[in-house]
Motif scaffolding. Sequence first.
Motif, PDB file in Angstrom:
ATOM      1  N   VAL A 116       0.868  -1.175   0.000  1.00  0.00           N
ATOM      2  CA  VAL A 116       0.000   0.000   0.000  1.00  0.00           C
ATOM      3  C   VAL A 116       0.904   1.224   0.000  1.00  0.00           C
ATOM      4  N   GLN A 117       0.600   2.137  -0.897  1.00  0.00           N
ATOM      5  CA  GLN A 117       1.376   3.375  -1.042  1.00  0.00           C
ATOM      6  C   GLN A 117       0.547   4.545  -0.520  1.00  0.00           C
ATOM      7  N   TYR A 118       1.169   5.388   0.302  1.00  0.00           N
ATOM      8  CA  TYR A 118       0.518   6.604   0.807  1.00  0.00           C
ATOM      9  C   TYR A 118       1.362   7.773   0.311  1.00  0.00           C
ATOM     10  N   THR A 119       0.766   8.697  -0.400  1.00  0.00           N
ATOM     11  CA  THR A 119       1.539   9.787  -1.000  1.00  0.00           C
ATOM     12  C   THR A 119       1.139  11.121  -0.397  1.00  0.00           C
ATOM     13  N   GLY A 120       2.101  11.744   0.271  1.00  0.00           N
ATOM     14  CA  GLY A 120       1.908  13.103   0.775  1.00  0.00           C
ATOM     15  C   GLY A 120       2.637  14.071  -0.137  1.00  0.00           C
ATOM     16  N   PRO A 121       2.572  15.377   0.156  1.00  0.00           N
ATOM     17  CA  PRO A 121       3.214  16.347  -0.737  1.00  0.00           C
ATOM     18  C   PRO A 121       4.727  16.168  -0.833  1.00  0.00           C
ATOM     19  N   PRO A 132       5.788  13.562 -12.165  1.00  0.00           N
ATOM     20  CA  PRO A 132       6.746  12.869 -13.037  1.00  0.00           C
ATOM     21  C   PRO A 132       8.081  13.594 -13.145  1.00  0.00           C
ATOM     22  N   ASP A 133       8.063  14.908 -13.023  1.00  0.00           N
ATOM     23  CA  ASP A 133       9.312  15.666 -13.178  1.00  0.00           C
ATOM     24  C   ASP A 133      10.071  15.843 -11.867  1.00  0.00           C
ATOM     25  N   ALA A 134       9.417  15.569 -10.764  1.00  0.00           N
ATOM     26  CA  ALA A 134      10.092  15.758  -9.473  1.00  0.00           C
ATOM     27  C   ALA A 134      11.076  14.618  -9.239  1.00  0.00           C
ATOM     28  N   ARG A 135      12.023  14.856  -8.317  1.00  0.00           N
ATOM     29  CA  ARG A 135      13.045  13.845  -8.026  1.00  0.00           C
ATOM     30  C   ARG A 135      12.832  13.327  -6.602  1.00  0.00           C
ATOM     31  N   TYR A 136      12.989  12.035  -6.454  1.00  0.00           N
ATOM     32  CA  TYR A 136      12.715  11.379  -5.168  1.00  0.00           C
ATOM     33  C   TYR A 136      13.908  10.524  -4.776  1.00  0.00           C
ATOM     34  N   ARG A 137      14.133  10.449  -3.466  1.00  0.00           N
ATOM     35  CA  ARG A 137      15.210   9.597  -2.968  1.00  0.00           C
ATOM     36  C   ARG A 137      14.638   8.677  -1.886  1.00  0.00           C
ATOM     37  N   VAL A 138      14.966   7.393  -1.980  1.00  0.00           N
ATOM     38  CA  VAL A 138      14.576   6.459  -0.919  1.00  0.00           C
ATOM     39  C   VAL A 138      15.386   6.825   0.320  1.00  0.00           C
ATOM     40  N   ARG A 139      14.704   7.013   1.442  1.00  0.00           N
ATOM     41  CA  ARG A 139      15.406   7.432   2.655  1.00  0.00           C
ATOM     42  C   ARG A 139      16.478   6.399   3.012  1.00  0.00           C
ATOM     43  N   THR A 156      13.525  -5.450   3.788  1.00  0.00           N
ATOM     44  CA  THR A 156      14.391  -5.206   4.942  1.00  0.00           C
ATOM     45  C   THR A 156      14.184  -6.279   6.001  1.00  0.00           C
ATOM     46  N   TRP A 157      12.920  -6.664   6.190  1.00  0.00           N
ATOM     47  CA  TRP A 157      12.633  -7.795   7.061  1.00  0.00           C
ATOM     48  C   TRP A 157      12.176  -8.920   6.147  1.00  0.00           C
ATOM     49  N   GLN A 158      12.285 -10.152   6.592  1.00  0.00           N
ATOM     50  CA  GLN A 158      12.083 -11.267   5.646  1.00  0.00           C
ATOM     51  C   GLN A 158      10.727 -11.242   4.944  1.00  0.00           C
ATOM     52  N   ASP A 159       9.667 -10.803   5.612  1.00  0.00           N
ATOM     53  CA  ASP A 159       8.345 -10.896   4.982  1.00  0.00           C
ATOM     54  C   ASP A 159       7.649  -9.550   4.813  1.00  0.00           C
ATOM     55  N   CYS A 160       8.367  -8.453   5.046  1.00  0.00           N
ATOM     56  CA  CYS A 160       7.706  -7.152   4.898  1.00  0.00           C
ATOM     57  C   CYS A 160       8.733  -6.034   4.787  1.00  0.00           C
ATOM     58  N   ASP A 161       8.241  -4.860   4.483  1.00  0.00           N
ATOM     59  CA  ASP A 161       9.161  -3.718   4.391  1.00  0.00           C
ATOM     60  C   ASP A 161       8.378  -2.413   4.560  1.00  0.00           C
ATOM     61  N   VAL A 162       9.094  -1.380   4.966  1.00  0.00           N
ATOM     62  CA  VAL A 162       8.551  -0.017   4.990  1.00  0.00           C
ATOM     63  C   VAL A 162       9.551   0.831   4.221  1.00  0.00           C
ATOM     64  N   VAL A 163       9.112   1.446   3.137  1.00  0.00           N
ATOM     65  CA  VAL A 163      10.014   2.272   2.322  1.00  0.00           C
ATOM     66  C   VAL A 163       9.511   3.712   2.372  1.00  0.00           C
ATOM     67  N   LEU A 164      10.419   4.627   2.654  1.00  0.00           N
ATOM     68  CA  LEU A 164      10.066   6.052   2.651  1.00  0.00           C
ATOM     69  C   LEU A 164      10.822   6.729   1.519  1.00  0.00           C
ATOM     70  N   LEU A 165      10.122   7.519   0.741  1.00  0.00           N
ATOM     71  CA  LEU A 165      10.782   8.289  -0.315  1.00  0.00           C
ATOM     72  C   LEU A 165      10.526   9.770  -0.046  1.00  0.00           C
ATOM     73  N   ASP A 166      11.591  10.556  -0.139  1.00  0.00           N
ATOM     74  CA  ASP A 166      11.443  11.998   0.051  1.00  0.00           C
ATOM     75  C   ASP A 166      11.620  12.696  -1.285  1.00  0.00           C
ATOM     76  N   ARG A 167      10.811  13.690  -1.492  1.00  0.00           N
ATOM     77  CA  ARG A 167      10.968  14.522  -2.688  1.00  0.00           C
ATOM     78  C   ARG A 167      12.159  15.441  -2.430  1.00  0.00           C
ATOM     79  N   VAL A 168      13.115  15.486  -3.342  1.00  0.00           N
ATOM     80  CA  VAL A 168      14.323  16.299  -3.070  1.00  0.00           C
ATOM     81  C   VAL A 168      14.334  17.536  -3.961  1.00  0.00           C
TER      82      VAL A 168
END
Length: 703
Positions: A634-639, A663-670, A691-703
């Motif tokens: 599940v993806q949650y997108t904030g500004p 599409p033009d913005a740049r994002y970096r995985v924390r 990151t964990w064997q059966d799940c993950d939490v990925v954060l991306l920041d707009r840079v």
Amino acid sequence: MTWILPTRSGQYVVGLAPRGAGLVAVGWGPDADGAVPPVAATSSFEADLDLLPLEATALGTRNVHGAELVVRRADGVRGARLAVSGKVTLTRDDDGGTHLECPLADDVLGLGVTLHIRTHPDHDVVEKWARLDNRSAQTVEVLRGWGGAFAVPAPGGARVDLLGGAWSREFTPFEASLGAGTLSIGSRQGITSHTYAPVVTVVPAGTGGVVRSAGTDGGVHPAGTDGAVRFGVALAYSGSWRMALDAVPFADHVRVSAGPDDESGILTLAPGTGLTTPVLAGVRVEGDADDLAQAWHDYEATLARTRGPEHRPVVYNSWFATTFDVRVEHQLRLAEAAAQVGAEVFVVDDGWFRGRTTDRAALGDWEVDTDRIPGGLGPLAEGVKRLGMRFGLWVEPEAVSPDSDLYRAHPEWAHHVDGRPLETLRHQYMLDLGRPEVEEWVLGTLRRLLTDTDISYLKWDMNRSIADGGRTAPGGDDWSWRHTQAYYRVLDALRAEFPHVTVEACAGGGGRIDHAVLARTDVVWPSDETGPRDRLAIQHGFLGVLPAWTMSSWVTDLPDQLDPDREDGPASLEFRFVVAMAGVLGIGADLLAWDDATRERAASFVDLYRTVRPVVHTGRVRRHGAPADPACAVQYTGPDTVVVLAWRRPGAGLTVRLRDLDPDARYRVRGEDEVRTGAALATDGLDVAWTWQDCDVVLLDRV
Ligand code: DGJ
């Protein structure tokens, strides 16, 4: 003559029906303001009113299509012929919404019906309801009192998506195909029910990627991303209810309407009285199921008093740790452990009151059990607060045990029919909250509890259906309506008097969740099922119509009930945390059974959750895959930040093609160096690293 109600991305347009017999739907969607009123081809068996997409109307005004109102006067006159009886007004509300009111009447019957339609520029939902007034000198029985209908254009029939289930299996998706006939769902249980959520999605079939707006003359709109136009319809009502989807042959549309159940209850209007029907909400979306979900979430944001953490703290609830064995010293030891892992509120569940040591007794006797909590609730609450948490309490105010002082004093307060033996479910009866003295007693009891002790979180539970509803008083079969209206009044009064109190709605899990409950509470408990994989499936369905900021979810040690022995083994602690982080995180496990390392691990997840909570609660939600797939996210997108929660079966991989990014913005995985554009993340996707064997939490920041 037409009236245009602007929504966020289009308009809802109505016009005057022939001979002033009410309103007719003219257009719905982008550019609907150019639509022209429909004209019906008639025959000697079908009058124009019979065939047109009328807004809410009555049996007697037309007879081929279903009617929202079926009324009968005491002298036997049945049906109503409605006609516009005053000026149709279109006004701008203080909050920027647009509100149409259309007064109709049947002067022979002495019935006034005012149709209301409301839109708002913050969302695409159209709300409809009606006010009924008995202006005659006789009683009017409302056999069906529904306030609105949506004519969904579907010349080739439609697929209907439902969310149904049972206790512990709520929000399970079902699909029905509707070519002709009526599809009917609902509840006769006095609550919204686990069986069906009061919301449907209608996907018109055979439209070839384009769809005609209701009543437009050739106006077509481009399809959404998956080639479909979807219509959602939801009823805001928490008692027995019914929703009917009516596909009359060759009518070119499916008519969706709903309201209080017309089989198990009749509403009675004494001379000079009236009632306001529940709101029926409809939304039209060009896009996929998550676009529709987002349209609902945007609307639901306007029902919530806030979406912030002040009303949705991280909960520790001691129910699974102690069940009915509630002792002060044990609760305080649990509270210490809860504070250590970072809980923000400590909730004492069932079992804190006099005589409540099993589920067989004491409901109704809402005095603290001083044998087990000798100092009373005050010192317990103080102890919890000293640990830096808020104090919360469980109540089930509508219930009464046969073995209780309350029942012994007031057996007549239980829902019953004189002379018919009462039946227990979970060893309890339900109070007839619709009786004024019961409503007053319930409000007084809750007021006393909230005043005497510093309680800032109230879990309002309800653990059985009202199977014995009914009264022998005149008009007694409106028990569900009266009960439900009283439930709303008590919740409204509590919110006004104790605005700092978070209210969690629970009904043996998700038995009473609808827009009327969402408007009066802060969080809801979607299911008693906390087994992580089953829970993931329930939450997947929930998020398709309801928002993350209301979705209470606990980490427990319980296995999945549906398939406890699955071959991929028990889900990890991390998996369970990531499931619960998808909404309003809580912990329900016995923390005293966890070792120090597990508690530290838990604390790190609570910290992580606090970081992502603003985005989870206010971001745009996209579901990637489904829990039945080998992996899903599940993806949650904030500004500025994107949060991706992902789960998998052993060995499965997942590339998430992110959506809603610029599409033009740049994002970096924390935590990583690489920067990628929104376009690249959408087309090539994000490979989940697990990151964990059966799940993950990925954060991306707009840079
Ligand atoms: C049902 C609820 O869903 C549970 O969380 C718990 O509060 C029990 N009732 C208590 O009786």
